[in-house]
Write a protein that holds these residues in place. Structure first.
Motif, PDB file in Angstrom:
ATOM      1  N   ARG A  21      44.846  46.709  57.252  1.00 26.94           N
ATOM      2  CA  ARG A  21      45.081  46.482  55.831  1.00 26.94           C
ATOM      3  C   ARG A  21      45.405  45.015  55.587  1.00 26.94           C
ATOM      4  O   ARG A  21      46.167  44.401  56.331  1.00 26.94           O
ATOM      5  CB  ARG A  21      46.219  47.371  55.340  1.00 26.94           C
ATOM      6  CG  ARG A  21      46.530  47.189  53.856  1.00 26.94           C
ATOM      7  CD  ARG A  21      47.625  48.137  53.401  1.00 26.94           C
ATOM      8  NE  ARG A  21      47.942  47.908  52.002  1.00 26.94           N
ATOM      9  CZ  ARG A  21      47.239  48.401  50.983  1.00 26.94           C
ATOM     10  NH1 ARG A  21      46.181  49.161  51.247  1.00 26.94           N
ATOM     11  NH2 ARG A  21      47.577  48.141  49.741  1.00 26.94           N
ATOM     12  N   VAL A  22      44.830  44.453  54.539  1.00 26.97           N
ATOM     13  CA  VAL A  22      45.075  43.056  54.186  1.00 26.97           C
ATOM     14  C   VAL A  22      46.188  43.015  53.145  1.00 26.97           C
ATOM     15  O   VAL A  22      46.070  43.616  52.075  1.00 26.97           O
ATOM     16  CB  VAL A  22      43.802  42.385  53.635  1.00 26.97           C
ATOM     17  CG1 VAL A  22      44.094  40.933  53.257  1.00 26.97           C
ATOM     18  CG2 VAL A  22      42.678  42.457  54.659  1.00 26.97           C
ATOM     19  N   GLU A  23      47.258  42.304  53.484  1.00 22.85           N
ATOM     20  CA  GLU A  23      48.384  42.186  52.565  1.00 22.85           C
ATOM     21  C   GLU A  23      48.305  40.858  51.811  1.00 22.85           C
ATOM     22  O   GLU A  23      47.597  39.939  52.205  1.00 22.85           O
ATOM     23  CB  GLU A  23      49.704  42.258  53.339  1.00 22.85           C
ATOM     24  CG  GLU A  23      49.875  43.524  54.154  1.00 22.85           C
ATOM     25  CD  GLU A  23      49.985  44.778  53.311  1.00 22.85           C
ATOM     26  OE1 GLU A  23      50.260  44.657  52.083  1.00 22.85           O
ATOM     27  OE2 GLU A  23      49.805  45.881  53.859  1.00 22.85           O
ATOM     28  N   GLY A  24      49.052  40.746  50.728  1.00 23.53           N
ATOM     29  CA  GLY A  24      49.083  39.510  49.968  1.00 23.53           C
ATOM     30  C   GLY A  24      48.264  39.606  48.703  1.00 23.53           C
ATOM     31  O   GLY A  24      47.710  40.659  48.345  1.00 23.53           O
ATOM     32  N   THR A  25      48.211  38.489  48.013  1.00 22.31           N
ATOM     33  CA  THR A  25      47.483  38.445  46.743  1.00 22.31           C
ATOM     34  C   THR A  25      46.000  38.330  47.004  1.00 22.31           C
ATOM     35  O   THR A  25      45.537  37.383  47.642  1.00 22.31           O
ATOM     36  CB  THR A  25      47.957  37.246  45.915  1.00 22.31           C
ATOM     37  OG1 THR A  25      47.775  36.044  46.673  1.00 22.31           O
ATOM     38  CG2 THR A  25      49.425  37.393  45.563  1.00 22.31           C
ATOM     39  N   THR A  26      45.270  39.305  46.539  1.00 24.85           N
ATOM     40  CA  THR A  26      43.819  39.333  46.706  1.00 24.85           C
ATOM     41  C   THR A  26      43.186  39.656  45.359  1.00 24.85           C
ATOM     42  O   THR A  26      43.661  40.557  44.658  1.00 24.85           O
ATOM     43  CB  THR A  26      43.404  40.414  47.733  1.00 24.85           C
ATOM     44  OG1 THR A  26      44.070  40.156  48.964  1.00 24.85           O
ATOM     45  CG2 THR A  26      41.906  40.389  47.956  1.00 24.85           C
ATOM     46  N   PRO A  27      42.141  38.953  44.975  1.00 22.88           N
ATOM     47  CA  PRO A  27      41.468  39.286  43.712  1.00 22.88           C
ATOM     48  C   PRO A  27      40.999  40.739  43.734  1.00 22.88           C
ATOM     49  O   PRO A  27      40.431  41.201  44.729  1.00 22.88           O
ATOM     50  CB  PRO A  27      40.280  38.319  43.679  1.00 22.88           C
ATOM     51  CG  PRO A  27      40.674  37.203  44.584  1.00 22.88           C
ATOM     52  CD  PRO A  27      41.507  37.823  45.655  1.00 22.88           C
ATOM     53  N   PRO A  28      41.213  41.489  42.669  1.00 22.24           N
ATOM     54  CA  PRO A  28      40.820  42.901  42.662  1.00 22.24           C
ATOM     55  C   PRO A  28      39.314  43.073  42.606  1.00 22.24           C
ATOM     56  O   PRO A  28      38.589  42.202  42.112  1.00 22.24           O
ATOM     57  CB  PRO A  28      41.482  43.441  41.386  1.00 22.24           C
ATOM     58  CG  PRO A  28      41.594  42.242  40.497  1.00 22.24           C
ATOM     59  CD  PRO A  28      41.857  41.085  41.419  1.00 22.24           C
ATOM     60  N   ALA A  29      38.839  44.188  43.126  1.00 19.06           N
ATOM     61  CA  ALA A  29      37.414  44.507  43.049  1.00 19.06           C
ATOM     62  C   ALA A  29      37.013  44.749  41.599  1.00 19.06           C
ATOM     63  O   ALA A  29      37.830  45.197  40.781  1.00 19.06           O
ATOM     64  CB  ALA A  29      37.109  45.748  43.887  1.00 19.06           C
ATOM     65  N   ASP A  30      35.776  44.457  41.303  1.00 19.14           N
ATOM     66  CA  ASP A  30      35.257  44.676  39.946  1.00 19.14           C
ATOM     67  C   ASP A  30      34.719  46.098  39.859  1.00 19.14           C
ATOM     68  O   ASP A  30      33.681  46.415  40.437  1.00 19.14           O
ATOM     69  CB  ASP A  30      34.154  43.659  39.646  1.00 19.14           C
ATOM     70  CG  ASP A  30      33.509  43.891  38.288  1.00 19.14           C
ATOM     71  OD1 ASP A  30      34.177  44.504  37.429  1.00 19.14           O
ATOM     72  OD2 ASP A  30      32.351  43.481  38.097  1.00 19.14           O
ATOM     73  N   LEU A  31      35.426  46.947  39.132  1.00 19.55           N
ATOM     74  CA  LEU A  31      35.020  48.344  38.976  1.00 19.55           C
ATOM     75  C   LEU A  31      34.630  48.673  37.542  1.00 19.55           C
ATOM     76  O   LEU A  31      34.397  49.831  37.214  1.00 19.55           O
ATOM     77  CB  LEU A  31      36.165  49.271  39.418  1.00 19.55           C
ATOM     78  CG  LEU A  31      36.667  49.089  40.856  1.00 19.55           C
ATOM     79  CD1 LEU A  31      37.802  50.066  41.146  1.00 19.55           C
ATOM     80  CD2 LEU A  31      35.525  49.272  41.855  1.00 19.55           C
ATOM     81  N   ALA A  32      34.537  47.650  36.707  1.00 16.98           N
ATOM     82  CA  ALA A  32      34.226  47.884  35.296  1.00 16.98           C
ATOM     83  C   ALA A  32      32.782  48.341  35.126  1.00 16.98           C
ATOM     84  O   ALA A  32      31.915  48.096  35.967  1.00 16.98           O
ATOM     85  CB  ALA A  32      34.475  46.609  34.491  1.00 16.98           C
ATOM     86  N   ARG A  33      32.538  48.983  34.015  1.00 16.57           N
ATOM     87  CA  ARG A  33      31.199  49.507  33.700  1.00 16.57           C
ATOM     88  C   ARG A  33      30.254  48.362  33.343  1.00 16.57           C
ATOM     89  O   ARG A  33      30.634  47.395  32.694  1.00 16.57           O
ATOM     90  CB  ARG A  33      31.315  50.486  32.532  1.00 16.57           C
ATOM     91  CG  ARG A  33      30.007  51.103  32.066  1.00 16.57           C
ATOM     92  CD  ARG A  33      30.297  52.141  30.999  1.00 16.57           C
ATOM     93  NE  ARG A  33      29.070  52.668  30.426  1.00 16.57           N
ATOM     94  CZ  ARG A  33      28.478  52.163  29.343  1.00 16.57           C
ATOM     95  NH1 ARG A  33      29.017  51.099  28.740  1.00 16.57           N
ATOM     96  NH2 ARG A  33      27.369  52.681  28.864  1.00 16.57           N
ATOM     97  N   THR A  34      29.010  48.472  33.776  1.00 17.00           N
ATOM     98  CA  THR A  34      28.010  47.457  33.459  1.00 17.00           C
ATOM     99  C   THR A  34      27.583  47.556  32.001  1.00 17.00           C
ATOM    100  O   THR A  34      27.218  48.626  31.513  1.00 17.00           O
ATOM    101  CB  THR A  34      26.753  47.621  34.347  1.00 17.00           C
ATOM    102  OG1 THR A  34      27.132  47.423  35.718  1.00 17.00           O
ATOM    103  CG2 THR A  34      25.683  46.605  33.972  1.00 17.00           C
ATOM    104  N   ARG A  35      27.689  46.438  31.289  1.00 18.58           N
ATOM    105  CA  ARG A  35      27.152  46.316  29.932  1.00 18.58           C
ATOM    106  C   ARG A  35      26.192  45.135  29.944  1.00 18.58           C
ATOM    107  O   ARG A  35      26.610  43.993  30.107  1.00 18.58           O
ATOM    108  CB  ARG A  35      28.278  46.097  28.919  1.00 18.58           C
ATOM    109  CG  ARG A  35      29.214  47.277  28.769  1.00 18.58           C
ATOM    110  CD  ARG A  35      30.249  47.061  27.663  1.00 18.58           C
ATOM    111  NE  ARG A  35      31.139  45.944  27.964  1.00 18.58           N
ATOM    112  CZ  ARG A  35      31.129  44.789  27.322  1.00 18.58           C
ATOM    113  NH1 ARG A  35      30.223  44.564  26.359  1.00 18.58           N
ATOM    114  NH2 ARG A  35      31.978  43.826  27.644  1.00 18.58           N
TER     115      ARG A  35
END
Length: 464
Positions: free
Chosen positions: A243-257
């Protein structure tokens, strides 16, 4: 477990997929991805340039004038423009891998169709359908490769992958010269196009061995599949799964528009990269398409000698890409964009000066000016693939890259026709270089005013 808790867990797993990918160094796994994507790109450039290499022979065989030849050239680029948009939309649903395989198979099949063309219309039709695949292959490959490589090495890896593009160009020039020198004119161009059908075999191999982007997979809810691919990446690089700890940019899970590329957040980025695509490729394809024929008509060279000269210029481009790969993650994208526009403008300016002095005749001055211009825009050509796919989030990265690349193809439709019509109207080669000069100035101004730097950052950090 509530639905909210389950969703939170999936989100956390998706974030870990991205974090783990960003810590994996370049390894043999990436070599396999680059090899498969690069082989496709090799044949993409081979098939694209093949028509230019044997254009004078085809024109003589099929009795095509300069204007007719320009329309045959543009038919392929029109197909590329449409293919980039259509496959760009599909790629956010089906995935990068499937679109790459489909595009590669289509361009190979239609290369075979071009080899049996009997007139300008049949050749133009085959080139148009082939263009649908050509328009999708390189941009979707660039988006896919960018999604596999961590931010600190993304520019280097993509520039090295792009070495396969001039390799295909060089192969088309050398093989074309050999065929033109050894086969009758009516057979040489058909054999060259038949060789371009080999991507069908590469598509079969890619369907078996090319992995899908984990970033795409987590967006589609295929988290376990994404985790298996990341685990394979870690094993290949000798990185322990943890597991990678620390501040990591979140994955993009938003819907495609699909209209989001025109939203307030991304509108300026979209208009900027579209201008870079158009100005770079209007000049690149305008010169690349017609330069071998100009060596023959203006420079007095034979078709085979003109093809060899274009191949020799390509060797210099290899060295340039190696230098770019070693420095683009340190000096940045903007540095190389500005240098590319500057070198290309110098070439166009030299041509205009020689034309004004009445000295732009023979192949030597044409080669000096044309080569300088081409080296400049060939700096920008691989950069714009890298740059565009960095400016959009995962939910529309492939779509945004292909939408941008469609302007490459729009420019490529317009440029060969414009140059052909200018030459047919006897406006002179100086007018052609003047048109390129104005086009390049627009691109330089836009990059200076609106360009942003993207070096050494994770894709999720650049999403805006």
């Amino acid at each position: 477990m509530t639905q909210s808790t389950a969703d939170d867990q999936l989100t956390a797993r998706a974030d870990q997929v991205v974090a783990r990918m960003e810590r994996v160094p370049v390894s043999r796994f990436h070599g396999r991805v680059v090899g498969l994507l690069g082989t496709g790109t090799f044949f993409d450039s081979f098939d694209t340039l093949s028509l230019s290499v044997v254009l004078s022979t085809i024109a003589a065989t099929l009795h095509l004038g300069a204007g007719d030849a320009g329309w045959v050239i543009s038919a392929g680029f029109l197909g590329q423009a449409i293919g980039a948009v259509v496959f760009g939309l599909i790629s956010e649903r089906l995935g990068r891998k499937r679109v790459f395989v489909l595009a590669l198979g289509l361009l190979g099949l239609m290369a075979a169709g071009s080899a049996v063309a009997w007139d300008g219309w049949s050749l133009g039709t085959a080139r148009f359908v082939q263009g649908l695949g050509l328009g999708a292959e390189v941009p979707v490959a660039a988006a896919l490769l960018n999604e596999f490589v961590h931010g600190r090495a993304r520019g280097r890896v993509l520039m090295l992958y792009k070495l396969l593009f001039p390799a295909g160009t060089l192969a088309a020039s050398l093989v074309g010269a050999l065929l033109l020198a050894t086969l009758p004119p009516t057979q040489s161009w058909r054999v060259l196009f038949a060789i371009g059908a080999l991507p069908v075999l590469v598509a079969v191999l890619a369907a078996w061995r090319l992995p899908e982007s984990p970033r795409f997979l987590v967006r589609r809810g295929r988290t376990e599949e994404a985790e298996r691919i990341v685990a394979e990446m870690e094993r290949s690089a000798g990185v322990p799964a943890a597991r990678v700890e620390g501040t990591t940019p979140p994955a993009d899970l938003a819907r495609t528009r699909f209209g989001e590329i025109f939203s307030t957040r991304y509108r300026r980025r979209t208009l900027t990269v579209w201008t870079l695509w158009f100005t770079t490729y209007f000049t690149l394809w305008g010169m690349t398409t017609w330069l071998p024929s100009l060596y023959v008509s203006v420079g007095g060279l034979s078709p085979s000698a003109a093809s060899l000269l274009l191949g020799a210029v390509t060797i210099g481009y290899f060295a340039l890409l190696v230098v770019m790969s070693a420095t683009v993650d340190r000096l940045g994208r903007r540095f190389w964009f500005l240098l590319g526009y500057g070198v290309a403008l110098a070439g166009a300016g030299v041509a205009l000066l020689l034309w004004a002095l009445g000295a732009l005749h023979g192949w030597v001055p044409l080669c000096v000016a044309g080569t300088t211009l081409l080296l400049g825009v060939n700096i920008n050509a691989p950069l714009v693939y890298l740059y565009t796919s960095e400016l959009y989030p995962t939910r529309m990265r492939s779509w945004g890259t292909m939408a941008g690349s469609s302007w490459r193809n729009v420019a490529a439709v317009v440029a060969p026709v414009a140059v052909g019509q200018m030459l047919q109207a006897r406006l002179g080669i100086g007018a052609v270089f003047g048109l390129f000069l104005v086009t390049l100035l627009v691109g330089l101004a836009v990059q200076l005013r609106f360009g942003t730097e993207t070096k050494q950052a994770a894709l999720e950090e650049l999403a805006g």
